[in-house]
Motif scaffolding. Structure first.
Motif, short mmCIF file in Angstrom:
data_model
loop_
_atom_site.label_atom_id
_atom_site.label_comp_id
_atom_site.label_asym_id
_atom_site.label_seq_id
_atom_site.Cartn_x
_atom_site.Cartn_y
_atom_site.Cartn_z
N GLN A 9 0.84 -1.18 -0.13
CA GLN A 9 -0.11 -0.16 -0.09
C GLN A 9 0.84 1.42 -0.05
O GLN A 9 2.23 1.15 0.50
N ARG B 120 -14.31 12.15 -7.89
CA ARG B 120 -14.86 10.61 -8.11
C ARG B 120 -15.60 10.67 -9.55
O ARG B 120 -15.41 9.81 -10.21
N ARG C 106 -12.97 9.84 -12.47
CA ARG C 106 -12.30 8.46 -12.84
C ARG C 106 -12.58 8.08 -14.06
O ARG C 106 -11.32 7.55 -15.03
N THR D 184 -10.07 9.80 -16.64
CA THR D 184 -8.56 9.80 -16.59
C THR D 184 -7.95 9.40 -17.80
O THR D 184 -8.10 8.35 -18.15
N ALA E 286 -3.23 4.35 -11.75
CA ALA E 286 -4.25 4.34 -10.88
C ALA E 286 -3.74 4.37 -9.38
O ALA E 286 -4.43 5.24 -8.75
N THR E 287 -2.42 4.25 -9.14
CA THR E 287 -1.90 4.56 -7.76
C THR E 287 -1.69 5.93 -7.31
O THR E 287 -2.05 6.37 -6.42
N TYR F 273 -3.22 8.30 -8.87
CA TYR F 273 -4.73 8.92 -9.17
C TYR F 273 -5.51 8.58 -7.74
O TYR F 273 -5.99 9.71 -6.96
N ALA F 274 -5.30 7.35 -7.22
CA ALA F 274 -5.77 7.19 -5.88
C ALA F 274 -5.12 7.95 -4.79
O ALA F 274 -5.87 8.46 -3.76
N ARG G 204 -6.27 11.52 -4.86
CA ARG G 204 -7.75 11.58 -4.62
C ARG G 204 -7.73 11.50 -2.91
O ARG G 204 -8.37 12.44 -2.22
N ARG G 205 -6.80 10.61 -2.05
CA ARG G 205 -6.81 10.48 -0.79
C ARG G 205 -6.09 12.23 -0.21
O ARG G 205 -6.67 12.55 0.98
#
Length: 338
Positions: A72, A145, A148, A151, A156-157, A159-160, A163-164
């Motif tokens: 993670q 959201r 998505r 994009t 993807a990592t 992007y997430a 977002r976090r």
């Protein structure tokens, strides 16, 4: 206080010259700097050096935060404060690493706007003005959201992780600390960042103003490029006043060769003004041509002589100018007495 790690962002030059005021443009999640800003930047490059930046995993930026032993990405690997530090690093690199880091005008959409707000809090001495579009002092919940599916070229990592970072962003209690002038621009049709979010920012900072663009959605720089460019330029450099607009129109008439027929002054009077300006500015090489033109526009030899000598006296021109005046008059004399 723990300093957040600097997040790598990549610079994208979009026009202008290095000697012009620096304008730094920030993206929205799921967009690239070029896709979002190129059209508006083309309208800004005449007056500003325009540089945009790309988020991790977006556009020109291949950097992706590394995952830990558990597979993670650590929660603090990407933060809005870390992105702000990355933007400062990009600006410092543009300045060549000198002792006087450049100040700049900052503009941002959504996460780019959040980063701009963070810069106003963390490095206010570096920011000359800020224009914030489709953003807010808090962007948690569903922020990003809807993007998505839009994009492109985004890992993807990364992007997430961005977002976090947005979900944890909240500077509502610190808005009163912002002293730099802020223009908050809301899209009237923006569901993710409605005008109320931008109004909160504009009313919370010390010097804020809200503009709502009717019918515009999430990505105002691409949806309303002309209006966004006008707003950004006006906020960064000041709206042109009546005299500025008149000067621009005069320059256009000069270029088109229609300056002598402008309203306000007849040709004789305008010629006298031009003669005086030529003397006062030291443009003596062109004086003979201006004398000939003044005579064609109806000034007598006595009027030309008086305009030249009067201007020379008030401008404190050297005595040698008298010879220039006489030469200019003699050069025209045969034609003037036809």
């Amino acid at each position: 206080m723990t300093v957040p790690p600097t997040v790598h962002v990549s610079a994208v030059r979009l026009g202008g010259r290095p000697d012009q005021p620096l304008l730094v443009l920030g993206p929205a999640l799921g967009t690239s700097a070029r896709a979002l800003w190129s059209a508006a930047a083309a309208r800004l490059a005449a007056d500003l050096q325009v540089v945009a930046w790309d988020l991790p995993g977006h556009g020109s930026n291949p950097w992706v935060p590394e995952a830990g032993p558990d597979g993670q990405v650590p929660p603090d690997a990407v933060s809005v404060a870390g992105l702000a530090r990355g933007v400062l690093a990009v600006v410092d690199a543009l300045g060549g690493g000198g002792f006087d880091p450049p100040r700049f005008h900052v503009v941002g959409v959504e996460v780019g706007g959040a980063v701009a707000l963070q810069l106003l809090l963390d490095a206010p001495q570096r920011v000359a003005s800020a224009t914030l579009l489709g953003t807010g002092a808090r962007l948690g919940g569903d922020a990003g959201r809807q993007r998505r599916s839009e994009t492109t070229e985004a890992d993807a990592t990364a992007y997430a992780a961005v977002r976090r970072a947005l979900a944890g962003f909240d500077v509502r209690e610190r808005l009163h600390e912002v002293r730099v002038p802020v223009l908050a621009v809301a899209g009237g049709a923006d569901v993710a960042a409605p005008p109320s979010l931008l109004e909160e920012v504009a009313s919370g900072v010390r010097d804020g103003r809200l503009v709502v663009l009717d019918g515009v959605g999430r990505l105002a720089p691409s949806e309303a490029r002309e209006e966004v460019a006008r707003l950004v330029r006006g906020h960064a450099l000041g709206e042109p006043g009546e005299l500025d607009r008149a000067a621009a129109a005069l320059a256009a008439d000069h270029a088109a060769g229609t300056v002598w027929d402008r309203p306000g002054l007849d040709r004789r009077t305008r010629s006298a003004v031009v003669l005086a300006a030529a003397v006062a500015s030291g443009a003596h090489d062109d004086l003979a041509a201006q004398v000939r033109l003044a005579r064609r526009h109806g000034l007598t030899e006595a009027e030309v002589r008086e305009a030249l000598l009067h201007a020379a006296f008030l401008a404190g021109a050297p005595a040698s100018l008298a010879g220039v005046v006489e030469q200019a008059l003699r050069g025209f004399e045969p034609e003037g007495r036809q």
